[in-house]
Design a protein around this motif. Sequence first.
Motif, PDB file in Angstrom:
ATOM      1  N   GLU A  93      -0.685   3.908   8.079  1.00 55.69           N
ATOM      2  CA  GLU A  93       0.005   2.630   7.977  1.00 55.69           C
ATOM      3  C   GLU A  93       0.227   2.146   6.544  1.00 55.69           C
ATOM      4  N   PRO A  94       0.849   2.966   5.693  1.00 49.96           N
ATOM      5  CA  PRO A  94       1.195   2.468   4.358  1.00 49.96           C
ATOM      6  C   PRO A  94       2.449   1.600   4.431  1.00 49.96           C
ATOM      7  N   GLU A  95       2.561   0.651   3.538  1.00 54.55           N
ATOM      8  CA  GLU A  95       3.808  -0.115   3.454  1.00 54.55           C
ATOM      9  C   GLU A  95       4.910   0.730   2.817  1.00 54.55           C
ATOM     10  N   ILE A  96       4.506   1.631   1.912  1.00 51.06           N
ATOM     11  CA  ILE A  96       5.474   2.495   1.231  1.00 51.06           C
ATOM     12  C   ILE A  96       5.013   3.940   1.375  1.00 51.06           C
ATOM     13  N   LEU A  97       5.889   4.801   1.909  1.00 44.85           N
ATOM     14  CA  LEU A  97       5.580   6.216   2.078  1.00 44.85           C
ATOM     15  C   LEU A  97       6.443   7.017   1.103  1.00 44.85           C
ATOM     16  N   VAL A  98       5.787   7.805   0.249  1.00 43.26           N
ATOM     17  CA  VAL A  98       6.472   8.611  -0.753  1.00 43.26           C
ATOM     18  C   VAL A  98       6.289  10.082  -0.386  1.00 43.26           C
ATOM     19  N   VAL A  99       7.386  10.788  -0.129  1.00 35.80           N
ATOM     20  CA  VAL A  99       7.318  12.173   0.341  1.00 35.80           C
ATOM     21  C   VAL A  99       8.178  13.049  -0.537  1.00 35.80           C
ATOM     22  N   ASP A 100       7.555  14.061  -1.154  1.00 28.35           N
ATOM     23  CA  ASP A 100       8.290  15.034  -1.953  1.00 28.35           C
ATOM     24  C   ASP A 100       8.687  16.209  -1.059  1.00 28.35           C
ATOM     25  N   ARG A 153       0.842  -1.187   0.000  1.00 29.18           N
ATOM     26  CA  ARG A 153       0.000   0.000   0.000  1.00 29.18           C
ATOM     27  C   ARG A 153       0.881   1.241   0.000  1.00 29.18           C
ATOM     28  N   VAL A 154       0.620   2.153  -0.931  1.00 29.61           N
ATOM     29  CA  VAL A 154       1.453   3.343  -1.113  1.00 29.61           C
ATOM     30  C   VAL A 154       0.693   4.582  -0.660  1.00 29.61           C
ATOM     31  N   SER A 155       1.339   5.384   0.176  1.00 32.72           N
ATOM     32  CA  SER A 155       0.795   6.671   0.582  1.00 32.72           C
ATOM     33  C   SER A 155       1.749   7.750   0.097  1.00 32.72           C
ATOM     34  N   SER A 156       1.222   8.723  -0.665  1.00 29.00           N
ATOM     35  CA  SER A 156       2.067   9.734  -1.293  1.00 29.00           C
ATOM     36  C   SER A 156       1.734  11.121  -0.777  1.00 29.00           C
ATOM     37  N   LEU A 157       2.762  11.911  -0.563  1.00 36.50           N
ATOM     38  CA  LEU A 157       2.619  13.327  -0.232  1.00 36.50           C
ATOM     39  C   LEU A 157       3.536  14.086  -1.185  1.00 36.50           C
ATOM     40  N   LEU A 158       2.960  14.458  -2.334  1.00 33.52           N
ATOM     41  CA  LEU A 158       3.764  15.051  -3.399  1.00 33.52           C
ATOM     42  C   LEU A 158       3.637  16.554  -3.470  1.00 33.52           C
ATOM     43  N   GLU A 159       2.476  17.084  -3.169  1.00 35.01           N
ATOM     44  CA  GLU A 159       2.251  18.521  -3.168  1.00 35.01           C
ATOM     45  C   GLU A 159       1.346  18.843  -1.991  1.00 35.01           C
ATOM     46  N   VAL A 160       1.295  20.094  -1.622  1.00 37.09           N
ATOM     47  CA  VAL A 160       0.464  20.486  -0.489  1.00 37.09           C
ATOM     48  C   VAL A 160      -0.994  20.138  -0.777  1.00 37.09           C
ATOM     49  N   GLY A 161      -1.543  19.243   0.049  1.00 38.28           N
ATOM     50  CA  GLY A 161      -2.955  18.915  -0.074  1.00 38.28           C
ATOM     51  C   GLY A 161      -3.277  17.947  -1.182  1.00 38.28           C
ATOM     52  N   THR A 162      -2.275  17.223  -1.713  1.00 39.25           N
ATOM     53  CA  THR A 162      -2.561  16.248  -2.747  1.00 39.25           C
ATOM     54  C   THR A 162      -3.571  15.226  -2.228  1.00 39.25           C
ATOM     55  N   GLY A 163      -4.637  15.012  -2.979  1.00 34.45           N
ATOM     56  CA  GLY A 163      -5.655  14.047  -2.569  1.00 34.45           C
ATOM     57  C   GLY A 163      -6.723  14.623  -1.674  1.00 34.45           C
ATOM     58  N   PHE A 164      -6.600  15.884  -1.283  1.00 33.31           N
ATOM     59  CA  PHE A 164      -7.619  16.521  -0.444  1.00 33.31           C
ATOM     60  C   PHE A 164      -8.672  17.186  -1.334  1.00 33.31           C
ATOM     61  N   HIS A 165      -9.914  17.130  -0.879  1.00 32.95           N
ATOM     62  CA  HIS A 165     -10.991  17.851  -1.556  1.00 32.95           C
ATOM     63  C   HIS A 165     -11.217  19.156  -0.800  1.00 32.95           C
ATOM     64  N   ILE A 195      10.458   4.080   2.720  1.00 39.54           N
ATOM     65  CA  ILE A 195      10.248   5.512   2.474  1.00 39.54           C
ATOM     66  C   ILE A 195      11.079   5.950   1.280  1.00 39.54           C
ATOM     67  N   LEU A 196      10.451   6.688   0.374  1.00 35.86           N
ATOM     68  CA  LEU A 196      11.153   7.425  -0.669  1.00 35.86           C
ATOM     69  C   LEU A 196      11.016   8.894  -0.328  1.00 35.86           C
ATOM     70  N   PHE A 197      12.140   9.583  -0.181  1.00 28.34           N
ATOM     71  CA  PHE A 197      12.142  10.942   0.354  1.00 28.34           C
ATOM     72  C   PHE A 197      12.915  11.862  -0.573  1.00 28.34           C
ATOM     73  N   VAL A 198      12.227  12.809  -1.205  1.00 26.95           N
ATOM     74  CA  VAL A 198      12.868  13.824  -2.043  1.00 26.95           C
ATOM     75  C   VAL A 198      13.055  15.086  -1.220  1.00 26.95           C
ATOM     76  N   SER A 199      14.270  15.611  -1.200  1.00 27.20           N
ATOM     77  CA  SER A 199      14.523  16.816  -0.420  1.00 27.20           C
ATOM     78  C   SER A 199      15.763  17.520  -0.931  1.00 27.20           C
ATOM     79  N   HIS A 200      15.781  18.856  -0.753  1.00 24.53           N
ATOM     80  CA  HIS A 200      16.981  19.651  -0.997  1.00 24.53           C
ATOM     81  C   HIS A 200      17.743  19.886   0.298  1.00 24.53           C
ATOM     82  N   ASN A 201      17.216  19.370   1.406  1.00 28.36           N
ATOM     83  CA  ASN A 201      17.870  19.494   2.703  1.00 28.36           C
ATOM     84  C   ASN A 201      18.839  18.333   2.871  1.00 28.36           C
ATOM     85  N   MET A 202      20.124  18.580   2.578  1.00 32.37           N
ATOM     86  CA  MET A 202      21.108  17.508   2.629  1.00 32.37           C
ATOM     87  C   MET A 202      21.279  16.951   4.046  1.00 32.37           C
TER      88      MET A 202
END
Length: 426
Positions: free
Chosen positions: A185-192, A109-121, A220-227
């Motif tokens: 509780e996702p098995e895979i968390l994707v965070v931009d 199960r994948v839970s993604s947070l790619l942009e502010v409020g992605t998936g919110f109505h 977790i897959l984590f995209v960041s410019h914060n080294m």
Amino acid sequence: MAATVIRVEGLGKKFHIGAQRDRYRTLRDRIAESMTAPVRRAARLLRGEATGAAELSETIWALKDVSFEVREGEVVGIIGRNGAGKSTLLKVLSRITEPTEGRAELRGRVSSLLEVGTGFHPELTGRENIYLNGAILGMRRAEIERKFDEIVAFAEVEKFIDTPVKHYSSGMYVRLAFAVAAHLEPEILVVDEVLSVGDAAFQRKCLGKMEEVAHGGRTILFVSHNMGAVDNLCTRGIWLDEGRIRVDADPGTAISAYLKGTAQGNGGSGRIQERRPTNGARIVAARLLDGAGSPCDTFLMGETVVLEFDVDFERRFDELHIALEVKRVDTGIHILHMVNDDCGFQVTQPGPGRRRFRVRMPNCLLYPASYKFSIYLGAGGRGDRLDNVEDIVEFNMVQSGVTKRTQRLSVHKEAVFFHPTEWEIE
């Protein structure tokens, strides 16, 4: 060995940019355009302009031939410049966009947070969006209810949970979005790179939560410019550059390669501005090199740091003394003082002219941070000052495989060096 939960093979994503989009047209519009098209085409040919859609558009590969595997429980940091393809990769893995070529398999199960409020109505309340996102993830109502209070408390939106999220500030939006993504509780968390919206305290809170999720065996897959965040949180680093994987290694190696490959500014060199005449000698330039002699301003712990500097002499000096100082940038504390005499190096100065000095620091184990060099030049038995320059060049140290843990060493602000030690118990 942990199971593979993400497998990416030859992934590519192509976009057309610059092409004119067709507006909505009626049947009458299409008939009229077909009748006038030959005239317009002829006119464009006479003017030497493009006549087809292929000439009006340009193809760009956001991703090209990307292949890697991620095992269960890994925390993978994806780094790179803006436009390197990081967000496109996450969108493909989250099934938001289809790849042009290649394939990607995700197991769990994948839970993604790619942009502010992605998936919110926006018209739904915070409470309703929590249940909506849980349902999208395939969770039962009982599972969502069990996590509901924890989500609301983490997001700190108790007073506004029954308010439509369109009235939320960007900070409230991202707090709730992250809380939902991390707690259901996702098995895979994707965070931009969305944590930059929150304040510093909430960013630390989010990083702590992702660390907790990782310790629970989830991926977790984590995209960041914060080294610093990537170095501290991740067990692996992938550097994307122009849509391709340049480095796939431990976080320290990936970060170091990225920083060296994209270094801006003086690249570890400094030139001194014109100053008043000194006592017969002047330090005119300095630069930093790696162990192979290439210009460099970012080093892995354990690598060789080389300082090279030029001095113009107006006359001969029988006895020269050269001192180097290293200062930590964030604290301003001088942590190293090195003198040529202490190392058994006697400076022989044959006469007027320019001389180049090279000082090597093998196996440098400074803690990850930014540092600056200062140079002092003296002569005679008392070391009378000839010239000195403060903070002439700056360099960065990055954590590497010298240490066995993934926690970032620079959180210890008073520490300066890492020293390998041998441990035993009786």
